[in-house]
Design an enzyme around this catalytic site. Sequence first.
Site, PDB file in Angstrom:
ATOM      1  N   GLY A  21       0.831  -1.186   0.000  1.00 48.74           N
ATOM      2  CA  GLY A  21       0.000   0.000   0.000  1.00 48.74           C
ATOM      3  C   GLY A  21       0.872   1.244   0.000  1.00 48.74           C
ATOM      4  O   GLY A  21       2.090   1.166   0.097  1.00 48.74           O
ATOM      5  N   GLY A  22       0.243   2.400  -0.125  1.00 45.16           N
ATOM      6  CA  GLY A  22       0.983   3.657  -0.082  1.00 45.16           C
ATOM      7  C   GLY A  22       1.421   4.117  -1.456  1.00 45.16           C
ATOM      8  O   GLY A  22       1.201   3.445  -2.468  1.00 45.16           O
ATOM      9  N   ASP A  23       2.057   5.275  -1.496  1.00 44.09           N
ATOM     10  CA  ASP A  23       2.450   5.902  -2.752  1.00 44.09           C
ATOM     11  C   ASP A  23       3.936   5.669  -3.004  1.00 44.09           C
ATOM     12  O   ASP A  23       4.437   4.570  -2.793  1.00 44.09           O
ATOM     13  CB  ASP A  23       2.092   7.394  -2.703  1.00 44.09           C
ATOM     14  N   ILE A  24       4.640   6.703  -3.397  1.00 41.62           N
ATOM     15  CA  ILE A  24       6.056   6.538  -3.751  1.00 41.62           C
ATOM     16  C   ILE A  24       6.946   6.825  -2.549  1.00 41.62           C
ATOM     17  O   ILE A  24       6.638   7.690  -1.724  1.00 41.62           O
ATOM     18  CB  ILE A  24       6.434   7.453  -4.937  1.00 41.62           C
ATOM     19  N   THR A  25       8.028   6.083  -2.456  1.00 47.41           N
ATOM     20  CA  THR A  25       9.011   6.369  -1.411  1.00 47.41           C
ATOM     21  C   THR A  25      10.404   6.074  -1.936  1.00 47.41           C
ATOM     22  O   THR A  25      10.570   5.485  -3.005  1.00 47.41           O
ATOM     23  CB  THR A  25       8.723   5.574  -0.117  1.00 47.41           C
ATOM     24  N   MET A  37       6.135   4.144   6.039  1.00 56.45           N
ATOM     25  CA  MET A  37       5.651   2.770   6.183  1.00 56.45           C
ATOM     26  C   MET A  37       4.674   2.426   5.072  1.00 56.45           C
ATOM     27  O   MET A  37       3.889   3.265   4.641  1.00 56.45           O
ATOM     28  CB  MET A  37       4.959   2.583   7.535  1.00 56.45           C
ATOM     29  N   ALA A  96      10.778   2.311   6.606  1.00 56.36           N
ATOM     30  CA  ALA A  96      12.079   2.840   6.190  1.00 56.36           C
ATOM     31  C   ALA A  96      12.390   4.054   7.054  1.00 56.36           C
ATOM     32  O   ALA A  96      11.737   5.095   6.943  1.00 56.36           O
ATOM     33  CB  ALA A  96      12.053   3.234   4.716  1.00 56.36           C
ATOM     34  N   CYS A 126       5.530   9.872  -0.567  1.00 59.21           N
ATOM     35  CA  CYS A 126       4.248   9.309  -0.112  1.00 59.21           C
ATOM     36  C   CYS A 126       3.060  10.088  -0.680  1.00 59.21           C
ATOM     37  O   CYS A 126       1.945   9.994  -0.170  1.00 59.21           O
ATOM     38  CB  CYS A 126       4.165   9.256   1.418  1.00 59.21           C
TER      39      CYS A 126
END
Length: 242
Positions: free
Chosen positions: A95-99, A167, A181, A197
Amino acid sequence: MNTNQNKSVEFEDLGVKEYQPAWDYQESLMKNIIDTKIKNRDLPAEEHITTPNHFLLVEHPHVYTLGKSGHEENMLAGIDKLKEIDATFVKVNRGGDITYHGFGQIVGYPILDLENFFTDIHLYMRNLEEVIIRAIGEFGLKGERSPGETGVWLDVGKPYARKICAMGVKASRWVTLHGFALNVNTDMRYFEYIVPCGIKDKQVTSVKRELERDLTTEEVEDLKAKIRKHFADVFGAELVYK
């Protein structure tokens, strides 16, 4: 619910490892747990095979990862720029966007059968945040949660709120993948090439930036040890070293 709960977690420090092989390794551990759970469905309860749990720490060379619900426009660097800064780009199933992951970061991947602990993804995320909040607290940093946003933040509610730990997780049959991270001695310039994110109005930071100095190798190892300790405490787990 697993009637034979296993709170033992096998810990491994993978050192520096490219993102894709580390992801493949996580997937193999997850598959082994899920295969065991599927096998258990056909067995009487007293014959159920105990499912293992794993906790990996790793440091990745420069890489940007985009979650399945993420937006590619949050990757601001093109192919040429990625080559110039020696970074790669990977689409992932969390899940989540870019990191961003890179040198000087402590990345943690718990591959847990949550049926060994509790079946609540929301609680799992809050527990992961708690581990980091406690660990960086021992270095004098007051980590907090930001309402509606995952990860660990500093100075929440203030104009200069900033994220120190990102996360993003995936779970299948209550088995977790991916994780956190924590920016430690991270080169923060790499965040300039993304909208971290997908959050445009808040900054990112690192332990180094907050303490205004690099952590020594010994201090980084100490921080890892504190993460392990608080992970065991928060999850009520027993860490076993591979």
